[in-house]
Design an enzyme around this catalytic site. Structure first.
Site, mmCIF file in Angstrom:
data_model
loop_
_atom_site.group_PDB
_atom_site.id
_atom_site.type_symbol
_atom_site.label_atom_id
_atom_site.label_comp_id
_atom_site.label_asym_id
_atom_site.label_seq_id
_atom_site.Cartn_x
_atom_site.Cartn_y
_atom_site.Cartn_z
ATOM 1 N N SER A 146 -94.868 135.943 29.848
ATOM 2 C CA SER A 146 -96.272 135.549 29.915
ATOM 3 C C SER A 146 -96.497 134.603 31.104
ATOM 4 O O SER A 146 -96.156 134.936 32.230
ATOM 5 C CB SER A 146 -96.706 134.945 28.578
ATOM 6 O OG SER A 146 -98.113 134.860 28.482
ATOM 7 N N GLU A 240 -101.507 145.469 25.755
ATOM 8 C CA GLU A 240 -101.854 144.083 26.052
ATOM 9 C C GLU A 240 -102.776 143.955 27.256
ATOM 10 O O GLU A 240 -102.779 144.802 28.158
ATOM 11 C CB GLU A 240 -100.594 143.251 26.261
ATOM 12 C CG GLU A 240 -99.758 143.611 27.463
ATOM 13 C CD GLU A 240 -98.626 142.609 27.662
ATOM 14 O OE1 GLU A 240 -98.926 141.409 27.753
ATOM 15 O OE2 GLU A 240 -97.456 143.035 27.710
ATOM 16 N N HIS A 270 -98.175 141.415 22.798
ATOM 17 C CA HIS A 270 -97.907 140.649 24.008
ATOM 18 C C HIS A 270 -96.655 139.790 23.819
ATOM 19 O O HIS A 270 -96.459 139.157 22.795
ATOM 20 C CB HIS A 270 -99.120 139.760 24.292
ATOM 21 C CG HIS A 270 -98.917 138.716 25.343
ATOM 22 N ND1 HIS A 270 -98.717 139.015 26.666
ATOM 23 C CD2 HIS A 270 -98.881 137.353 25.256
ATOM 24 C CE1 HIS A 270 -98.584 137.895 27.359
ATOM 25 N NE2 HIS A 270 -98.661 136.878 26.532
#
Length: 304
Positions: A146, A240, A270
């Site tokens: 991320s 995502e 995600h």
């Protein structure tokens, strides 16, 4: 003695080309403070055969996961939109990563926004990386998920600008690589991504950047010169909102002549490998990461 002839542990002589640290103009909003509090603190996990310790690298607190007879080092940068998370909260993933790769995994506890806006996180990542580079025979592999994936890619941009040896490899899991937050998948995947959203991305970007241009490659590495990047593995969910970031980055790397592998997995959340550890798809992703990383952890260092 490192393979370049420099004594292991010797201080590096590089000057990082990073913007200066700035003071914050924002206090944590109440909802962010509440989210941090809800995460609490977890008992330190254990993993068979992996030692877990606290350490400081470049004066940055880290969690270090060491398997038996470690081969190489992985620098892990956790996710959380640059405003949430910690090395401690992701220790269970770091320990599994160490077991899967056979490498020492150093999870950096970089400073978070909004208290510490850009470029505090890149400064912290650079300090840890420089210390690891000074004591390793082979440059570490860098892995981030991320926002940590964006930070890992930004670290490579900083290495290239500064004349520092780039990592041996780069692994990006559901990486946030463009803080302009304009990708089409924010809309096309809005209904299927339950963990991240366009609104959350814009709020996090604003709290992190605090007026700094989002098109700076140290914030949005998708916009950088990628020719110096090491072999890179990208993994993303087809469900995502950050899917387009990974697809666009993989294409840009390929155009730059960088050895690139990409895995797009349907039906998973995600950042699933680091957040949902017990999913079968997470074990599969960890195996993909390990097969990518193991050969790179033993190759000769490559300087920019």
């Amino acid at each position: 003695m490192r393979r370049d002839g420099t004594p292991t542990g010797a201080p590096a002589s590089y000057a990082w080309e990073l913007p200066p640290i700035r003071s914050s103009t924002l206090a944590p909003p109440p909802e962010l403070a509440a989210r941090r509090a809800s995460m609490g603190s977890l008992p330190r996990p254990t993993h068979p055969g992996v030692d877990i310790d606290d350490a400081r690298y470049g004066d940055v607190p880290c969690v270090v996961c060491t398997p038996p007879r470690p081969r190489g080092t992985v620098l892990y940068l956790h996710g959380g939109g640059y405003r949430l998370g910690s090395a401690a909260l992701f220790t269970a993933f770091a320990a599994r990563l160490a077991a899967a790769t056979g490498a020492r995994v150093v999870a950096a506890d970089y400073r978070l926004a909004p208290e510490h806006p850009f470029p505090a996180a890149p400064h912290d990542a650079a300090r840890v990386y420089e210390r690891l580079l000074s004591e390793c025979d082979v440059p570490p592999v860098v892995l981030g998920d991320s926002a940590g994936g964006g930070l890992g890619a930004a670290l490579v941009v900083a290495c290239a600008r500064s004349g520092m040896a780039v990592p041996s490899g780069l692994v990006l899991l559901s990486a946030w690589l463009d803080l302009r937050c304009a990708a089409g998948s924010y809309r096309s995947r809005a209904a299927t991504d339950q963990l991240f959203s366009h609104e959350a991305a814009r709020q996090a970007a604003d709290q992190y950047l605090q007026g700094h241009p989002a098109d700076d490659p140290l914030a949005s590495p998708l916009l950088g010169d990628l020719r110096a990047f090491p072999p890179t593995l990208l993994c993303a969910s087809t469900d995502e909102v950050l899917l387009d970031d990974s697809v666009a980055f993989a294409a840009a790397l390929a155009r730059a002549g960088v050895a690139t592998s990409a895995s797009y997995v349907p039906g998973v959340p995600h950042a699933w490998p680091s957040v949902f550890l017990d999913l079968p798809a997470s074990a599969q992703a960890l195996d993909v990461v390990a097969r990518f990383a193991r050969p790179l952890l033993a190759k000769e260092p490559t300087a920019v």
